[in-house]
Design a protein around this motif. Structure first.
Motif, PDB file in Angstrom:
ATOM      1  N   THR A 112     -11.252   5.728   6.899  1.00  0.00           N
ATOM      2  CA  THR A 112     -12.767   5.506   6.513  1.00  0.00           C
ATOM      3  C   THR A 112     -13.815   4.791   7.321  1.00  0.00           C
ATOM      4  OG1 THR A 112     -11.764   3.384   5.856  1.00  0.00           O
ATOM      5  CG2 THR A 112     -12.049   4.801   3.926  1.00  0.00           C
ATOM      6  N   ASN A 123     -10.405  -0.947   2.229  1.00  0.00           N
ATOM      7  CA  ASN A 123     -10.864   0.260   2.600  1.00  0.00           C
ATOM      8  C   ASN A 123     -12.316   0.397   2.643  1.00  0.00           C
ATOM      9  OD1 ASN A 123      -8.398   1.356   3.336  1.00  0.00           O
ATOM     10  ND2 ASN A 123      -7.940   2.367   1.501  1.00  0.00           N
ATOM     11  N   ILE A 124     -12.889  -0.376   1.510  1.00  0.00           N
ATOM     12  CA  ILE A 124     -14.532  -0.461   1.314  1.00  0.00           C
ATOM     13  C   ILE A 124     -14.957  -1.107   2.423  1.00  0.00           C
ATOM     14  CG2 ILE A 124     -16.059  -1.301   0.137  1.00  0.00           C
ATOM     15  CD1 ILE A 124     -14.422  -0.879  -2.456  1.00  0.00           C
ATOM     16  N   ALA A 166       0.727  -1.106  -0.001  1.00  0.00           N
ATOM     17  CA  ALA A 166      -0.072  -0.019   0.178  1.00  0.00           C
ATOM     18  C   ALA A 166       0.913   1.311  -0.086  1.00  0.00           C
ATOM     19  CB  ALA A 166      -0.946   0.007   1.335  1.00  0.00           C
ATOM     20  N   SER A 203      -6.582  -6.614  -1.989  1.00  0.00           N
ATOM     21  CA  SER A 203      -6.217  -5.259  -2.389  1.00  0.00           C
ATOM     22  C   SER A 203      -6.553  -4.047  -1.330  1.00  0.00           C
ATOM     23  CB  SER A 203      -6.737  -4.832  -3.736  1.00  0.00           C
ATOM     24  OG  SER A 203      -8.020  -4.804  -3.562  1.00  0.00           O
ATOM     25  N   MET A 251      -7.919  -1.425  -2.058  1.00  0.00           N
ATOM     26  CA  MET A 251      -9.147  -0.955  -2.131  1.00  0.00           C
ATOM     27  C   MET A 251     -10.442  -1.503  -1.486  1.00  0.00           C
ATOM     28  SD  MET A 251     -11.004  -0.220  -6.108  1.00  0.00           S
ATOM     29  CE  MET A 251     -11.343  -2.026  -6.167  1.00  0.00           C
ATOM     30  N   LEU A 252     -10.334  -2.884  -1.439  1.00  0.00           N
ATOM     31  CA  LEU A 252     -11.367  -3.744  -0.953  1.00  0.00           C
ATOM     32  C   LEU A 252     -11.096  -3.598   0.436  1.00  0.00           C
ATOM     33  CD1 LEU A 252     -11.675  -7.218  -3.085  1.00  0.00           C
ATOM     34  CD2 LEU A 252     -13.364  -5.153  -2.749  1.00  0.00           C
ATOM     35  N   TRP A 292      -6.070   5.878   4.651  1.00  0.00           N
ATOM     36  CA  TRP A 292      -7.525   5.487   4.588  1.00  0.00           C
ATOM     37  C   TRP A 292      -8.042   4.480   5.268  1.00  0.00           C
ATOM     38  CZ3 TRP A 292     -10.577   9.359   3.983  1.00  0.00           C
ATOM     39  CH2 TRP A 292     -10.219  10.500   3.484  1.00  0.00           C
ATOM     40  N   THR A 293      -7.136   3.524   5.424  1.00  0.00           N
ATOM     41  CA  THR A 293      -7.706   2.265   6.206  1.00  0.00           C
ATOM     42  C   THR A 293      -8.152   2.770   7.730  1.00  0.00           C
ATOM     43  OG1 THR A 293      -5.829   0.879   5.249  1.00  0.00           O
ATOM     44  CG2 THR A 293      -6.895  -0.154   7.139  1.00  0.00           C
ATOM     45  N   ASP A 324      -3.066   5.280   0.952  1.00  0.00           N
ATOM     46  CA  ASP A 324      -3.932   4.111   1.014  1.00  0.00           C
ATOM     47  C   ASP A 324      -4.064   3.701   2.151  1.00  0.00           C
ATOM     48  OD1 ASP A 324      -4.922   4.389  -1.448  1.00  0.00           O
ATOM     49  OD2 ASP A 324      -3.658   2.971  -2.240  1.00  0.00           O
TER      50      ASP A 324
END
Length: 518
Positions: free
Chosen positions: A42, A91-92, A31, A86, A88-89, A38-39, A35
């Motif tokens: 978020t 953080n979602i 990361a 990843s 992205m997943l 943002w973990t 990124d």
């Protein structure tokens, strides 16, 4: 109690666990600094923005229903984190986890309040406080041990596992609702969430690119505009408003609402970023870094009930002022922090810090509802909890930007490269080529942040002592109740201060002048 207690343990553990595993998580998934930040952000944004909305939905459609849905969201998102390939997943999933956490916080407390009375209620909320304290105190240590033995994904698997018995118990909880509750304040919710997001974006941009860059300044400007828009909307929303802005006309309430920004600010910063410092700069193992936080986290588990007893014998004013002063002492002592320091040397700043936070946690909620009339206690509690979690959310993103900026100043390189190295350092990934210089920079950054926190906490102690003076709050507290015995105490207290109240009718006339009482 079992359902809400188990579910509540998941919330602080979701914060502390993510902070402890961040170096391994970001390294494993390659990361970037942004990124990885943002973990943390978020989860905090949705957790801070949604409790009041979740409480409104719970009142309308059923508190048990919202609790079950919220526990399921936390559990399923945690399970997804154990499989995420990843960032992205990741953080979602963390965003969804924060939504579920907000629902657990709002619906869980509402269920306990509705299902218990008298001493039962005292025990139930004591269990709730102990659950939060357990998650905070044992979270870093448990996360460290799990990460070191089974990897970082096992931390989120534990949260998912905890959700199963919590959900099973919640199915047996009594259902309740309030169909007459005003509808959800969608404009207020959206502008408040957007302002928090814009502030977090601004702090991330400040850490990555600098505080004076156009992107950073535009984000701060957007956040300010959204915040002003939120305040304007709340003034015109009437009974549907998220915040009862009339309560901010009471200095005592404002002082208590601002307490989280001085009490929990430093606590959250150390809870999130000190484990990474101990791992990266100090070379400690993940398990050891969690264990070293015990001088700060253990008092949060032990002291809240003791603080309530002390406040009953003295005053909320005395306990909250002393708590802020202890935090100031601990923050100032952060200047002794070194990457090779012993456990005892590390305990010097952490122990007074933990004692101060533990004392404050035991009385802050009571103080928030005690500084307003009883009719406004629900709104006061909602505002206070939202402000507390908002303060924690902003502390995580703002501290990252500040620590990055201060660390970058100690590096020989400049510009983006220095900020990248500094950003990785505060997340526990020390650049081998500049190891000594980077460690020195991060250490000095913590020293500077400690002094800043000491100043803020000292100011908070002074403002608390002044704003919670007995002569400015006692009459308001008594006038907020309707029973005859309390009215007598109000009259007696007023007479002792040299003021004349001739009758109960006169008292009601005085009461009518208080905002919120027609």
């Amino acid at each position: 109690m079992a359902a809400v207690g188990l579910a509540s343990i998941m919330l602080p553990f979701s914060v502390t666990g993510a902070a402890v595993v961040l170096p391994q998580l970001s390294g494993s998934l390659h990361a970037s600094v942004t990124d990885a930040q943002w973990t943390l952000n978020t989860f905090n944004i949705t957790f801070a923005a949604l409790p009041l909305a979740a409480g409104t939905v719970a009142d309308r459609i059923g508190r048990r229903r919202v609790l079950l849905l919220s526990i399921a969201l936390v559990g399923l998102s945690s399970a997804l984190l154990t499989l995420a390939p990843s960032m992205m997943l990741v953080n979602i999933a963390r965003t969804v986890q924060g939504c579920g956490a907000a629902g657990v916080l709002a619906a869980g407390a509402a269920i306990l309040a509705h299902a218990t009375v008298g001493r039962q209620r005292q025990i139930a909320f004591g269990v709730l406080g102990t659950s939060f304290g357990t998650g905070l105190a044992l979270g870093p240590m448990a996360a460290g041990a799990l990460t070191q033995t089974l990897g970082w994904r096992s931390v989120f698997m534990l949260v998912a596992a905890l959700s199963l018995p919590a959900w099973a118990c919640a199915t047996r909880a009594p259902e309740s609702n309030n169909p007459d509750h005003p509808g959800l304040d969608w404009p207020g919710l959206l502008t408040f969430t957007a302002s928090l997001t814009a502030l977090s974006v601004a702090f991330v941009a400040a850490g990555a690119h600098g505080w004076t860059q156009p992107t950073t300044l535009a984000s701060f400007g957007g956040a300010a505009a959204l915040l002003i828009g939120f305040a304007w909307l709340e003034l015109h929303q009437g009974p549907r408003a998220m915040f009862d802005v009339r309560l901010f006309g009471k200095p005592a309430f404002v002082a208590v609402v601002c307490q989280p920004f001085t009490v929990t600010l430093g606590f959250v910063i150390l809870l999130v970023y000190l484990p990474a410092y101990l791992q990266g700069a100090g070379g400690r193992s993940v398990a050891e870094s969690g264990l070293l936080l015990l001088p700060m986290t253990a008092p949060v588990l032990i002291l809240p009930l003791i603080a309530a007893f002390i406040a009953a014998r003295t005053s909320l004013r005395a306990v909250l002022t002393a708590a802020s002063l202890l935090i100031a002492i601990g923050a100032a002592a952060l200047t002794t922090l070194t990457d090779h320091g012993s456990w005892l040397l590390l305990a010097v700043p952490l122990l007074p810090f933990g004692i101060g936070v533990g004392l404050a946690f035991g009385v802050m909620d009571n103080a928030a509802v005690s500084t307003v009339p009883v009719a406004n206690s629900g709104a006061a509690a909602g505002i206070f909890n939202t402000m507390r979690i908002t303060g924690e959310s902003l502390a995580v993103s703002a501290a990252a930007a500040l620590l990055t900026t201060l660390t970058a100043r100690h590096l020989r390189t400049s510009g983006i490269d220095a900020r990248t190295i500094a950003g990785q350092a505060i997340q526990g990934r020390i650049d081998a080529a500049n190891h000594m210089m980077t460690v020195d920079g991060v250490t000095h950054a913590f020293h500077a942040v400690g002094l800043l926190l000491a100043v803020l906490s000292t100011i908070g102690a002074i403002l608390t002592y002044v704003a919670l003076a007995p002569e400015t709050t006692a009459l308001d507290l008594d006038l907020g109740r309707d029973d005859g015995e309390t009215r007598i105490r109000a009259i007696q207290g007023t007479q002792q201060r040299g003021q004349r109240v001739d009758s109960t009718a006169d008292l009601h006339t005085r009461r009518a002048r208080i905002p919120g009482h027609e």
